[in-house]
Design an enzyme around this catalytic site. Structure first.
Site, PDB file in Angstrom:
ATOM      1  N   TYR A 372      51.548  30.537  43.919  1.00 30.95           N
ATOM      2  CA  TYR A 372      50.660  31.226  42.987  1.00 30.95           C
ATOM      3  C   TYR A 372      50.252  30.272  41.865  1.00 30.95           C
ATOM      4  O   TYR A 372      51.064  29.467  41.402  1.00 30.95           O
ATOM      5  CB  TYR A 372      51.358  32.429  42.354  1.00 30.95           C
ATOM      6  CG  TYR A 372      51.648  33.570  43.291  1.00 30.95           C
ATOM      7  CD1 TYR A 372      50.781  34.654  43.391  1.00 30.95           C
ATOM      8  CD2 TYR A 372      52.801  33.575  44.066  1.00 30.95           C
ATOM      9  CE1 TYR A 372      51.055  35.707  44.247  1.00 30.95           C
ATOM     10  CE2 TYR A 372      53.083  34.620  44.921  1.00 30.95           C
ATOM     11  CZ  TYR A 372      52.211  35.684  45.003  1.00 30.95           C
ATOM     12  OH  TYR A 372      52.490  36.734  45.850  1.00 30.95           O
ATOM     13  N   HIS A 380      46.035  35.782  43.081  1.00 29.09           N
ATOM     14  CA  HIS A 380      46.608  36.000  44.395  1.00 29.09           C
ATOM     15  C   HIS A 380      47.208  34.691  44.899  1.00 29.09           C
ATOM     16  O   HIS A 380      46.810  33.603  44.466  1.00 29.09           O
ATOM     17  CB  HIS A 380      45.541  36.485  45.379  1.00 29.09           C
ATOM     18  CG  HIS A 380      44.970  37.827  45.041  1.00 29.09           C
ATOM     19  ND1 HIS A 380      45.607  39.001  45.344  1.00 29.09           N
ATOM     20  CD2 HIS A 380      43.806  38.168  44.421  1.00 29.09           C
ATOM     21  CE1 HIS A 380      44.879  40.017  44.931  1.00 29.09           C
ATOM     22  NE2 HIS A 380      43.777  39.550  44.366  1.00 29.09           N
ATOM     23  N   LYS A 419      44.725  33.766  52.679  1.00 31.60           N
ATOM     24  CA  LYS A 419      45.526  32.625  52.261  1.00 31.60           C
ATOM     25  C   LYS A 419      45.343  31.496  53.261  1.00 31.60           C
ATOM     26  O   LYS A 419      44.716  31.677  54.311  1.00 31.60           O
ATOM     27  CB  LYS A 419      47.013  33.009  52.151  1.00 31.60           C
ATOM     28  CG  LYS A 419      47.287  34.035  51.067  1.00 31.60           C
ATOM     29  CD  LYS A 419      48.690  34.555  51.131  1.00 31.60           C
ATOM     30  CE  LYS A 419      48.979  35.557  50.031  1.00 31.60           C
ATOM     31  NZ  LYS A 419      47.973  36.587  49.857  1.00 31.60           N
TER      32      LYS A 419
END
Length: 449
Positions: A372, A380, A419
């Site tokens: 993070y 996020h 991600k």
């Protein structure tokens, strides 16, 4: 080959807190006067590292987002107060939680089951609880006024004038019970006063701090020095006052045995008032102060990597087992036995923390770490990290052997949560043996790619 595209971290749309400064770092051995620096205490419980002291919990999570609350999603913010009742009284800055009578009865039932489990008969349990949960007199004008105002407002008056009359007649500290400037000026003073400190409700207030909070001199000799990996009595690099403060902080975590709550109950009316209430078809409610017979504590749970980083890299955490502090070498040994992959994952954790990332456990997405920017409240996670320890020629037994099928599935899962999958290789020199890996000093010879 396709080029790697690095995307900027995605900021969360709703951010409800401001970013605090990170942990202060001691730059020298005698640099103990750094602002906001404190040594927190944790303990190993069932192969987990937990922090019990509320001040340590706030300090560790607020200055680096270490750990998570065991009863919360992330930030330890569990509160037994009923959300609706707390919203009604939020402007009055109450010092005690407010719960419904139904929820309070649940706590009474849990306490009753706990006492019966200790072998007490039903009559003894009822006598103990009856004496413990009896109504108490509110010792402060502020809580009395708010409780009285709440009762007046919940009698459902016929006109708005009756509401204004109830608001105007209920006073405390020389002013109206409605929130105003006078309340805000007195808020700091009210927060300093706790119900537990009142002589009428806490029998321990007659004793001084020397009796209630003694410092065990034998415990001082067991406090560990993070600089020399030895006990303080041997190196003597920390002031005696700092050691005493550590022992006091750990003992204060067990204070305040009683918790007082305001319970929303139906008022016992006189016959005339009862007929009037029935005519209006409304319930008359009041707030009653009682002891909470079954307390629920929220602790901060640290991952093994977070706990070791705080103890080894920052020197601001003392980890105890059976009330005895552990040395850095002992922590390395204990954590490695609890989690076989601890050494490998910690090296990657230490590397990314040093680069400014906030690593968290990546078990949710099938990886070792999540990275993070600044912290989970603001951004996020940008990367899901897989960590591997390899030789200088990228040879060796893989800790997590992948096939093309499993790798494609993990990459698909990572992309679905927006991600990127990141492989972190820890390259150790060929002459490094298992004996060298038994100390955290081996990280100085490890290369990260």
């Amino acid at each position: 080959m396709a080029e790697a595209v690095f995307r900027a971290p995605r900021r969360k749309k709703k951010v409800f807190e401001s970013y605090e400064t990170a942990f202060p770092v001691l730059t020298s051995q005698g640099d103990t006067n750094v602002k906001d620096f404190r040594i927190c205490c944790a303990e190993i419980h069932n192969n987990n590292v937990i922090v019990r002291n509320p001040e340590d919990i706030e300090h560790l999570y607020g200055k680096g987002y270490f750990g998570k609350g065991i009863l919360s999603r992330s930030r330890p913010e569990y509160n037994i107060s009923d959300p609706e009742l707390a919203a009604q009284l939020k402007d009055y800055n109450m010092n005690m939680p407010v719960i419904t009578s139904k929820k309070y009865q649940h706590h009474v039932g849990w306490a009753k089951c706990l006492l019966k489990g200790q072998g007490l008969i039903d009559r003894a349990v009822d006598d103990i609880l009856e004496n413990y949960i009896k109504p108490l007199e509110l010792p402060f004008k502020k809580e009395k006024a708010v409780a009285k105002l709440y009762t007046e407002l919940h009698r459902e008056p016929d006109t708005e004038k009756d509401v204004e009359k109830a608001m105007s007649t209920t006073t405390f500290n020389g002013g109206s019970a409605a929130p105003g400037r006078e309340d805000q000026s007195q808020e700091g003073e009210c927060k300093k006063i706790c119900l537990e400190e009142h002589p009428a409700h806490d029998p321990l207030t007659k004793y001084g701090l020397d009796v209630l909070d003694p410092v065990d001199k034998d415990a001082l000799a067991r406090v560990h020095c993070h600089t020399h990996d030895d006990f303080i009595v041997h190196c003597g690099c920390k002031a005696q006052e700092d050691v005493a403060q550590v022992c006091r902080d750990s003992s204060r975590a067990k204070e305040h045995d009683h918790e007082y709550v305001l319970v929303q109950e139906e008022a016992n009316l006189q016959p005339d008032e009862e007929k009037e209430a029935e005519r209006k078809s409304g319930k008359t409610e009041k707030l009653v102060c009682r002891r909470n017979p079954f307390r629920i504590f929220e602790y901060l749970q640290l991952s093994l990597e977070e706990a070791f980083f705080l103890a080894y890299a920052l020197g601001c955490l003392t980890v105890c087992y059976n009330e005895e502090p552990l040395t850095i070498l002992k922590l390395w040994e204990v954590f490695s036995s609890i989690q076989p992959s601890f050494q490998t994952i910690y090296m990657a954790y230490h590397y990314f923390r040093s680069k400014g990332w906030v690593p968290k456990v990546g078990l949710k997405y099938g990886t070792d770490l999540l990275l993070y920017r600044k912290g989970p409240p603001f951004y996020h996670a940008s990367y899901s990290v897989i960590v591997e320890l390899v030789g200088d020629h990228f040879q060796g037994t893989a800790r997590r052997p992948f096939t093309w099928k499993t790798l494609a599935g993990l990459n698909r899962t990572t992309l679905n949560v927006s991600k990127e999958l990141l492989f972190c290789y820890l390259i150790k020199p060929p002459d490094m043996s298992e004996q060298d890996m038994s100390s955290p000093e081996c990280m100085k010879r490890i290369k990260v790619q």
